[in-house]
Design a protein around this motif. Structure first.
Motif, mmCIF file in Angstrom:
data_model
loop_
_atom_site.group_PDB
_atom_site.id
_atom_site.type_symbol
_atom_site.label_atom_id
_atom_site.label_comp_id
_atom_site.label_asym_id
_atom_site.label_seq_id
_atom_site.Cartn_x
_atom_site.Cartn_y
_atom_site.Cartn_z
ATOM 1 N N SER A 192 0.849 -1.195 0.000
ATOM 2 C CA SER A 192 0.000 0.000 0.000
ATOM 3 C C SER A 192 0.880 1.238 0.000
ATOM 4 C CB SER A 192 -0.926 0.002 1.218
ATOM 5 O OG SER A 192 -1.709 -1.183 1.262
ATOM 6 N N VAL A 252 -1.076 7.296 2.827
ATOM 7 C CA VAL A 252 -1.811 6.917 4.037
ATOM 8 C C VAL A 252 -1.310 7.688 5.250
ATOM 9 C CG1 VAL A 252 -2.403 5.020 5.581
ATOM 10 C CG2 VAL A 252 -2.358 4.646 3.111
ATOM 11 N N ALA A 268 -2.894 0.450 10.852
ATOM 12 C CA ALA A 268 -2.470 0.755 9.489
ATOM 13 C C ALA A 268 -0.969 1.022 9.439
ATOM 14 C CB ALA A 268 -3.246 1.956 8.950
ATOM 15 N N LEU A 304 -8.347 -6.996 4.110
ATOM 16 C CA LEU A 304 -8.121 -6.073 5.226
ATOM 17 C C LEU A 304 -9.296 -6.084 6.201
ATOM 18 C CD1 LEU A 304 -6.642 -3.122 3.139
ATOM 19 C CD2 LEU A 304 -5.425 -4.351 4.937
ATOM 20 N N PHE A 314 -9.020 1.211 8.739
ATOM 21 C CA PHE A 314 -8.000 0.240 8.378
ATOM 22 C C PHE A 314 -8.270 -0.329 6.978
ATOM 23 C CE2 PHE A 314 -6.499 -4.242 8.557
ATOM 24 C CZ PHE A 314 -5.153 -4.002 8.733
ATOM 25 N N GLY A 336 -8.323 2.686 4.180
ATOM 26 C CA GLY A 336 -7.063 3.406 4.097
ATOM 27 C C GLY A 336 -5.960 2.662 3.389
ATOM 28 N N LEU A 337 -5.989 1.319 3.432
ATOM 29 C CA LEU A 337 -4.883 0.529 2.879
ATOM 30 C C LEU A 337 -5.257 -0.222 1.607
ATOM 31 C CD1 LEU A 337 -3.461 -1.035 6.177
ATOM 32 C CD2 LEU A 337 -2.556 0.901 4.901
#
Length: 625
Positions: free
Chosen positions: A125, A130, A148, A336, A353, A356-357
């Motif tokens: 990622s 992020v 994260a 995730l 989490f 975001g990734l």
């Protein structure tokens, strides 16, 4: 020279215009940088792909500097405490995501070795996007933000074995150089040979590479421990501010170069150096010197990502590109979401989490380029993958906007957990056990009086319990909890909650329930004082008032007044300020801006003149005596 100045002007002008607009619209700086790149590159054609590619290598130092600064914030003990998430959560994310993408690639007809490479590329990622976004939104210290960060750190470490594995997946064919000068095998081979001369591990057996690599890492650690202090003293002797900046840049760039000599990630090397220097007395100096360069280079990196999007490929196969992008992000999001559930994330933390990734990362560009050099990926596929990586990064800020929408409808675990059953009463009830409430609680309990502590922050209550101090979880503004805490028999209520609206509500509630109760309330600023005064608080304490008074007394003691005179001036100011607050509270209008309240402003000026007269009169009396 003119061309360089033109390019620099274009990039800086795009950032200066686009980023403030994006920030004002609530889109975040990352999306602003990406859109700036799209505008000056594919849309207006002010910069070409060749210039963008060259500049991206330079801009990637923003990621390197960011990881160095992150390392400075983590001492080795904190890193060791994260080992379970690094190995468990982070390791499972990389493994499961890579395997899922690999299976999907094989279903699309790619051979096993190519599919494995694609799986590794999209297992990563974007650390830059992020962490930048989490910092801007103040989410870094949340459970979702910390999880994260752990995964991102694991991914950065995982780049090393990925780079070691990719050459083993090489295809036997050797495509020729493309006539248009785009990405081709031959040119990359030449570049690789050119870089090999600067490698310390080229031609060494496996055990030799291992020893050299371990030796280089050990050298970085030992240098951070034993050399930085004497070197900083040497720099300090020059008494030139710019030398500190030069030394800070030398640390980052030098370590990045040393890591490339042994085939390690420059970002990982600088992160390791940051961790080593986390407990150094020079930490804050390094942060101050590196921060401006980090922010500018990161922004430049995002612009190059936007400018490097090949819209010709996108327009030729829009459904395929967008389908691949959304499909890969969906696969990552599912993995995730499941892992977040397994590792105890719920509600807002789980969605942060997950969303975001879900994108690919900047190291994807590195792995795709390296895979092309090692003949793991064909040229056409590499161009498609580069576009998918860039598109996923471009979409990511929209995912954070989606998270903001979802977070308004979701609550944390602490907000949904049932309040504790209160089984104690005492003469003093303390609502809020932050820094302010803790001091009050310790003082009152130290004097031998029992307290009943209430707070809606479960973590704060659990922290108190770990030190043997009992507290109860629950919303202090609920009448039933106040009654259970003994509001009917208590002598004093301390209102120390953070939120001003909650504090006013609690004072009003307590005053209605007990007209004779003595209420001590905390306020952050003058307007909250007026609201609490009208709500019925007896004593209102501004957070910074007493400490500011003490600082002012120290100033007076060092500009010519004696300790007694400074103390008398402090006391006169204190008494007059209490009178001032009561006077202005009568004139304050919550529906009218203070500057537009003519009566309030006039009275404030009169009271300020009275204050100066009162202090000078007190000093004259002291002199006469």
């Amino acid at each position: 020279m003119e061309s360089f100045l033109f390019q620099a002007s274009v990039f800086l002008a795009a950032a200066v215009v686009a980023v403030p607009i994006a920030a004002r619209l609530g889109l975040g700086s990352v999306l602003g940088y990406l859109m700036a790149g799209v505008i000056i590159g594919p849309i207006l054609g002010l910069v070409g792909s060749h210039e963008t590619q060259d500049l991206r290598h330079f801009a990637e130092f923003g990621v390197v500097m960011m990881l160095f600064l992150i390392g400075l914030e983590l001492d080795p003990r904190a890193l060791w405490a994260m080992r379970h998430k690094l190995i468990g959560l982070g390791g499972m994310q990389v493994g499961l995501t890579g395997a899922a993408v690999m299976v999907g690639a094989m279903m699309l007809g790619l051979p096993v070795n190519t599919a494995l490479a694609v799986g590794m590329i999209f297992a990563l990622s974007s650390t830059a996007i992020v962490l930048q976004t989490l910092s801007e939104k103040g989410l870094m210290q949340t459970s979702g933000g910390r999880s994260a960060f752990s995964v991102l750190l694991t991914q950065d470490i995982a780049v090393i074995p990925m780079l070691a594995l990719l050459p083993l997946l090489a295809m036997p064919s050797r495509p020729t150089i493309a006539p248009d000068g785009s990405l081709q095998r031959g040119g990359d081979e030449d570049a690789a040979h050119g870089e090999a001369a600067l490698s310390l591990v080229e031609g060494l057996p496996g055990w030799g590479v291992t020893l050299v690599t371990i030796g280089m890492v050990a050298a970085v650690i030992l240098a951070g421990i034993y050399l930085t202090r004497p070197l900083f003293r040497f720099i300090h002797a020059a008494r030139l501010r710019e030398m500190y900046t030069a030394f800070a840049l030398l640390i980052v760039i030098g370590i990045a170069f040393l890591m490339t000599l042994v085939g390690l990630s420059p970002a990982l090397g600088t992160f390791l150096a940051g961790v080593v220097l986390a407990n150094s007395e020079f930490r804050h100096e390094l942060e101050t010197d590196i921060e401006p360069f980090k922010g500018l280079l990161l922004g430049l990196f995002f612009i190059t990502v936007g400018a490097g999007i090949n819209f010709n490929v996108l327009f030729r196969e829009p459904v395929t590109i967008l389908g691949l992008t959304l499909g890969i992000m969906a696969i990552k999001a599912v993995v995730l979401f499941i892992l977040g559930r397994v590792f105890g994330l719920r509600g807002r933390a789980q969605w942060l989490f997950t969303l975001g990734l879900a994108q690919a990362g900047e190291f994807g560009f590195v792995l795709i380029s390296f895979s092309l050099q090692q003949h793991v990926l064909p040229l056409a596929l590499s161009e498609t993958l580069l576009l998918v990586v860039a598109m996923s990064m471009l979409i990511t800020p929209l995912f954070f906007i989606l998270f903001d929408v979802l977070s308004k409808r979701l609550g944390d675990k602490a907000e949904t957990q049932a309040p504790d059953e209160i089984d104690e009463e005492g003469p003093v009830i303390i609502a809020g056990i932050g820094r302010f409430g803790q001091i009050v609680n310790r003082l009152v309990r130290g004097a031998g009086f029992d307290t009943v502590v209430l707070d809606h922050d479960l973590k704060a209550i659990e922290l108190m319990r770990s030190f043997g101090i009992k507290g109860f979880f629950g919303d202090p503004t609920r009448p039933d909890l106040l009654k259970a805490a003994g509001i009917d028999t208590a002598r004093v209520l301390v209102v120390a909650v953070d939120n001003a609206d909650s504090a006013v509500k609690l004072v009003e509630l307590a005053r209605r329930a007990r007209p004779d109760l003595h209420i001590v309330a905390r306020a952050r600023e003058r307007h909250t004082v007026y609201r609490l005064y009208r709500a019925g608080a007896n004593d209102i304490v501004r957070e910074m008032f007493d400490s500011s008074l003490r600082a002012g007394r120290y100033v007076l003691e060092n500009v010519g007044l004696s300790e007694y005179e400074a103390a008398q001036a402090e006391q006169t100011f204190y008494q007059h300020d209490r009178y001032t607050v009561q006077e202005l509270a009568q004139l304050w209008d919550p529906d009218k801006p203070t500057a537009q309240n003519a009566e309030y402003v006039q009275r404030a000026k009169e009271l300020e003149a009275e204050l100066q007269t009162a202090i000078l009169s007190q000093l004259e009396r002291n002199t006469a005596a």
